[in-house]
Each structure stands twice: as structure tokens, then as C-alpha cells.
Enzyme design. Structure first.
Site, mmCIF file in Angstrom:
data_model
loop_
_atom_site.group_PDB
_atom_site.id
_atom_site.type_symbol
_atom_site.label_atom_id
_atom_site.label_comp_id
_atom_site.label_asym_id
_atom_site.label_seq_id
_atom_site.Cartn_x
_atom_site.Cartn_y
_atom_site.Cartn_z
ATOM 1 N N LYS A 14 48.074 40.085 37.332
ATOM 2 C CA LYS A 14 47.519 40.832 37.047
ATOM 3 C C LYS A 14 47.318 42.306 36.599
ATOM 4 O O LYS A 14 46.706 43.105 35.817
ATOM 5 C CB LYS A 14 45.536 40.595 38.628
ATOM 6 C CG LYS A 14 45.157 39.478 38.614
ATOM 7 C CD LYS A 14 44.274 39.858 40.214
ATOM 8 C CE LYS A 14 44.583 40.099 41.401
ATOM 9 N NZ LYS A 14 45.349 38.861 42.179
ATOM 10 N N ARG A 89 36.544 40.747 44.817
ATOM 11 C CA ARG A 89 37.034 39.678 45.598
ATOM 12 C C ARG A 89 36.234 38.779 46.565
ATOM 13 O O ARG A 89 36.791 37.488 46.944
ATOM 14 C CB ARG A 89 38.333 40.473 46.592
ATOM 15 C CG ARG A 89 39.817 39.682 45.659
ATOM 16 C CD ARG A 89 40.390 40.739 46.660
ATOM 17 N NE ARG A 89 41.753 39.739 46.384
ATOM 18 C CZ ARG A 89 43.507 41.213 45.908
ATOM 19 N NH1 ARG A 89 42.689 42.105 45.465
ATOM 20 N NH2 ARG A 89 44.390 40.100 46.045
ATOM 21 N N ARG A 134 57.670 44.187 48.023
ATOM 22 C CA ARG A 134 56.011 43.998 49.249
ATOM 23 C C ARG A 134 56.045 44.158 50.354
ATOM 24 O O ARG A 134 56.061 42.992 50.478
ATOM 25 C CB ARG A 134 54.847 43.982 47.424
ATOM 26 C CG ARG A 134 53.981 44.800 47.255
ATOM 27 C CD ARG A 134 53.515 44.098 45.950
ATOM 28 N NE ARG A 134 51.964 43.426 47.291
ATOM 29 C CZ ARG A 134 50.759 42.780 46.573
ATOM 30 N NH1 ARG A 134 50.650 43.511 45.136
ATOM 31 N NH2 ARG A 134 50.496 42.845 47.117
HETATM 32 P P1 AMP Z 1 46.324 43.167 45.520
HETATM 33 O O1 AMP Z 1 47.950 43.747 44.924
HETATM 34 O O2 AMP Z 1 45.357 43.152 44.493
HETATM 35 O O3 AMP Z 1 47.378 41.652 45.806
HETATM 36 O O4 AMP Z 1 46.095 43.530 46.325
HETATM 37 C C1 AMP Z 1 47.265 43.250 48.490
HETATM 38 C C2 AMP Z 1 45.767 43.382 49.023
HETATM 39 O O5 AMP Z 1 45.466 44.436 49.978
HETATM 40 C C3 AMP Z 1 45.215 42.336 49.475
HETATM 41 O O6 AMP Z 1 45.675 40.739 49.884
HETATM 42 C C4 AMP Z 1 44.248 43.221 50.203
HETATM 43 O O7 AMP Z 1 44.377 43.195 51.571
HETATM 44 C C5 AMP Z 1 44.275 43.952 49.892
HETATM 45 N N1 AMP Z 1 42.725 44.316 48.641
HETATM 46 C C6 AMP Z 1 42.909 44.454 47.436
HETATM 47 N N2 AMP Z 1 41.499 44.389 46.587
HETATM 48 C C7 AMP Z 1 41.039 44.437 47.672
HETATM 49 C C8 AMP Z 1 39.530 43.638 47.617
HETATM 50 N N3 AMP Z 1 39.089 44.075 46.227
HETATM 51 N N4 AMP Z 1 38.670 43.763 48.614
HETATM 52 C C9 AMP Z 1 39.426 43.235 50.127
HETATM 53 N N5 AMP Z 1 40.835 43.737 49.954
HETATM 54 C C10 AMP Z 1 41.341 44.289 48.899
#
Ligand code: AMP
Length: 192
Positions: A14, A89, A134
């Protein structure tokens, strides 16, 4: 303004594809994960709350996430297009996004699902852990993030289909990152 949701399982690309779309079309990009990581880095109150959820692979509560998203979106009023990366999400977030856009005379233009075979994803994520460092890219947290994806996020596929907004783009290993990005860009060209 185009409002494009980039959707996919953890590690499906993404972030990478969003960056390439932004470059190709001069769109803006809202990555909720990046917003949260910046808050954590800056040691803000929000960052402190978010960290506990992220470290365990859990989702930040919907209401908090929706408020963050809306205030970020409102800084992009003159944009040609906005890429939503990592949001929505949950079904509640999708409903909230629809309502938030309607209130601003806008709508979701399309949802692009990056369809990547799950067997490829764990490897990718573990590699990213080494490259980007990360904290949530370790095996235990990754497993939890997949569980959360399946139980809370994957049902959105049916939600978007029901809204007539679903576009799946399948990744095969022979395409490479660039081939995948090109397919996405070709599709977006048909809707701009
Ligand atoms: P990502 O970088 O999109 O993989 O997001 C990393 C982490 O941030 C996820 O595993 C969630 O803990 C949190 N996070 C990101 N976007 C959301 C969202 N839309 N709703 C809830 N938690 C989120």
C-alpha cells in the site's frame, strides 16, 4: 477531487504503490500508519496512546482514527486527488469516511485492492523489518496484524463491492513492483 482508497493485507504494498501514484498524478497521500508513527516519534499524547496498540498489532480505536483522518483531510482542500492508505480498516471507519466525504460534497471514487498471495507477505514484512526497522514488523506482531486484518479489515471487501467501488488488482511474482504499479496507474488513468 478523486478520493482513492488503497487497500490490502499487511505487506501488500500500500505504501509503495501510494507513493508511486502520488508521483505519477501529483495527488496527496494520507497514510494513517505514517501519521501515527510521526506522532510516536514526536512523543505526543496521541503518539503515546497509539504506540501501545501498534506494538501489539491492534487497531487504534475507530473514533480516534476517524478524527485524525478528518483533520488531515481538511488540510488538503485544493488537492486534485487524495490517496487513502491504511484507512478505512473497519466497517465503522468506511461508513465514517463515506459520511465525512458527503458532508464535504465529495465521495469515495474507488477502492483498489492489492491482491497479493499471503505466502509472499510474511517474507516481505520480515525483510522490511530489517530494511526499515519498523518495530511492528516482528513475527509475533505480524501474525497478530494478519488476524486483525482477516477479522476486522477483510470484510470491507464486501462492503466496497456493495457500494460498487471495488477494483481488485492481482499481483503475480513475474510482474515485479514496477509491473504492479503500472497496472494500478493504468487503471487510475481510466477514472481521472
Ligand atoms: P500501517 O502502516 O498502515 O501498516 O499501520 C501500522 C499500524 O498503525 C496498524 O497495525 C495499526 O495499529 C495502526 N493503524 C494504521 N491505520 C489504522 C487505522 N485506519 N485504524 C486503526 N489503526 C490503524
Amino acid at each position: 477531487m478523486l478520493n482513492i482508497v488503497i487497500f490490502g493485507a499487511p505487506g501488500s504494498g500500500k505504501g509503495t504503490n501510494s507513493a508511486l501514484i502520488v508521483e505519477a498524478f501529483k495527488f496527496d497521500h494520507i497514510s494513517t500508519g505514517d501519521v501515527l508513527r510521526t506522532e510516536i516519534k514526536n512523543g505526543t499524547e496521541l503518539g503515546k496512546i497509539a504506540q501501545a496498540y501498534i506494538d501489539h498489532g491492534n487497531l487504534i480505536p475507530d473514533e480516534l482514527m476517524i478524527n485524525i483522518l478528518a483533520s488531515k483531510y481538511d488540510t488538503l482542500k485544493d488537492s486534485k486527488g487524495v490517496i487513502f492508505d491504511g484507512f478505512p480498516r473497519t466497517i465503522a471507519q468506511a461508513e465514517a469516511l463515506k459520511k465525512m466525504l458527503e458532508e464535504r460534497g465529495e465521495k469515495i471514487s474507488t477502492m483498489i485492492n492489492l491482491e497479493v498471495d499471503e505466502s509472499l507477505l510474511m517474507d516481505r514484512l520480515l525483510r522490511r523489518a530489517t530494511l526499515e526497522g519498523r518495530a511492528d514488523d516482528n513475527e509475533v506482531t505480524i501474525k497478530k496484524r494478519f488476524e486483525v486484518y482477516h477479522s476486522q479489515t477483510a470484510p470491507l471487501i464486501e462492503w466496497f463491492k456493495g457500494e460498487g467501488l471495488y477494483k481488485g488488482i492481482a499481483y503475480t511474482e513475474d510482474m515485479g513492483i514496477e509491473g504492479m504499479a503500472n497496472k494500478i496507474i493504468e487503471y487510475i488513468k481510466t477514472i481521472v
